[in-house]
Motif scaffolding. Structure first.
Motif, PDB file in Angstrom:
ATOM      1  N   ALA A 163       0.273   0.731  -5.709  1.00  0.00           N
ATOM      2  CA  ALA A 163      -0.355   0.710  -4.386  1.00  0.00           C
ATOM      3  C   ALA A 163      -1.576   1.633  -4.417  1.00  0.00           C
ATOM      4  N   ARG A 173      -2.709   2.103   3.485  1.00  0.00           N
ATOM      5  CA  ARG A 173      -1.360   2.272   4.010  1.00  0.00           C
ATOM      6  C   ARG A 173      -1.216   3.577   4.789  1.00  0.00           C
ATOM      7  N   PHE A 198       7.298   2.913  -3.134  1.00  0.00           N
ATOM      8  CA  PHE A 198       6.368   1.902  -3.642  1.00  0.00           C
ATOM      9  C   PHE A 198       5.281   2.671  -4.379  1.00  0.00           C
ATOM     10  N   PRO A 200       2.459   4.583  -5.832  1.00  0.00           N
ATOM     11  CA  PRO A 200       1.026   4.574  -5.556  1.00  0.00           C
ATOM     12  C   PRO A 200       0.208   4.919  -6.797  1.00  0.00           C
ATOM     13  N   VAL A 232       8.827   7.051   1.418  1.00  0.00           N
ATOM     14  CA  VAL A 232       8.013   6.904   2.622  1.00  0.00           C
ATOM     15  C   VAL A 232       8.201   8.107   3.548  1.00  0.00           C
ATOM     16  N   TRP A 265       5.035   0.668   3.264  1.00  0.00           N
ATOM     17  CA  TRP A 265       5.769   1.020   2.037  1.00  0.00           C
ATOM     18  C   TRP A 265       7.223   0.538   2.081  1.00  0.00           C
TER      19      TRP A 265
END
Length: 345
Positions: A163, A173, A198, A200, A232, A265
């Motif tokens: 990400a 995001r 997720f 990054p 997150v 996320w």
């Protein structure tokens, strides 16, 4: 030559390569420049869909082509067709190419039971979705396979990015948390217990991988990620610290309820990329960590939002997520009111 030079990642790639001593042509549709590039970077206009224009910009040849905006078979054919004039290439791919051992991937997440359950971390040997023209991930697989098949004539490093984050992102995001804090929100709801991960990758870390791959040509696929893959909940807390705010967090054990608790996320199972191959093959060492990079991202977001509606500032974000789904405060407040009543009873 860097294709897509004025995009989020292209800006940093041009800067990193130029500072490393490369003579860089920065190609983009508008032919613009970034204020942080060295003066000797040569900006050129290029419509990369025009085969003749691409061939003309490459001219008699270049040592390395860095392609930020390659998608599918047609773009692979463009590059391989110029193999005699290109020493090697570095091409941006995506972690969206992976599927789990039951055939689930990014494209199946909206289906019942469709959330992928990948190994942690995901190695580059993990199976990928079937190539095709249907989705972003399937087109990236088409691109990868066509370029790897031409490895004898054009060495290509494919970087499967996580990400991507940092300034100049069209779909940041981090906006999810930054806008809430700027709007005075003091509570948030996070699905899956706030444990979603997720992986990054900051643009400077991605640019470092590009720089290293340019120095070490080869045909290979490498993951591209930050040194950490925070949850997150950790991301929200880190953004709180940057803006010197304090937010109460309500953790929901399961999936989002009517969108409440959903974030950019939010995944049921973690997506974490194995960076061992990049470290081994390129000598990669990250430039920054996620938390360390946040002040620059948050400052850029805050400045871009100043005096503007978020949908005007980030129209691509609206296209990807919808205007109301990310910031439906009325639905969130109604959910929290029910939550508080049930907690008090």
């Amino acid at each position: 030559m860097v294709i897509g030079a004025t995009g989020q990642t292209g800006r940093e790639a041009v800067r990193a390569l130029a500072e490393d001593g490369w003579e860089v042509r920065a190609a983009s549709l508008g032919g613009g420049r970034d204020a942080h590039w060295p003066e000797d970077v040569r900006a050129v206009r290029l419509d990369r869909e025009d085969d003749a224009a691409l061939a003309a910009v490459i001219g008699d040849g270049c040592d390395v082509v860095v392609d930020m905006v390659a998608f599918g078979r047609a773009h692979a054919r463009q590059l391989t067709g110029l193999a005699g004039r290109i020493g090697s290439a570095v091409v941006l791919s995506s972690g969206a190419v992976y599927e789990d051992d039951r055939g689930r991937g990014f494209d199946t997440q909206g289906e019942p039971g469709g959330g992928p359950r990948y190994p942690v971390p995901i190695p580059e040997t993990q199976r990928t979705v079937a190539p095709g023209e249907a989705t972003y991930g399937t087109r990236k697989v088409l691109l990868e396979r066509a370029l790897l098949a031409a490895g004898d004539t054009l060495p290509v490093t494919l970087l499967r990015a996580g990400a991507i984050h940092g300034p100049y992102c069209r779909t940041p995001r981090e906006l999810y948390f930054v806008k809430r804090l700027l709007d005075g929100r003091r509570r948030r709801v996070l699905a899956y217990g706030g444990r979603s991960r997720f992986h990054p990758v900051h643009v400077t870390n991605l640019a470092e991988l590009i720089r290293l791959a340019a120095e070490r040509p080869g045909s290979r696929v490498l993951n591209a990620g930050d040194p950490q893959a925070p949850t997150v909940a950790e991301i929200g807390a880190a953004i709180d610290r940057v803006l010197d705010r304090e937010t109460g967090t309500v953790l929901v054990g399961g999936a989002p309820e009517d969108g409440v608790g959903d974030t950019p996320w939010s995944l049921e199972h973690p997506v974490v990329y194995d960076m061992a191959a990049a470290e081994r093959e390129l000598g990669y060492r990250p430039v920054t960590g996620y938390a360390e990079s946040l002040p620059g991202t948050v400052a850029w977001l805050t400045d871009r939002l100043r005096g503007r509606d978020w949908a005007e500032a980030f129209p691509t974000m609206v296209l990807n997520y919808g205007r109301d789904s990310l910031f439906d405060y009325a639905a969130e407040d109604a959910w929290l009111a029910r939550y508080d009543r049930e907690a008090a009873s």
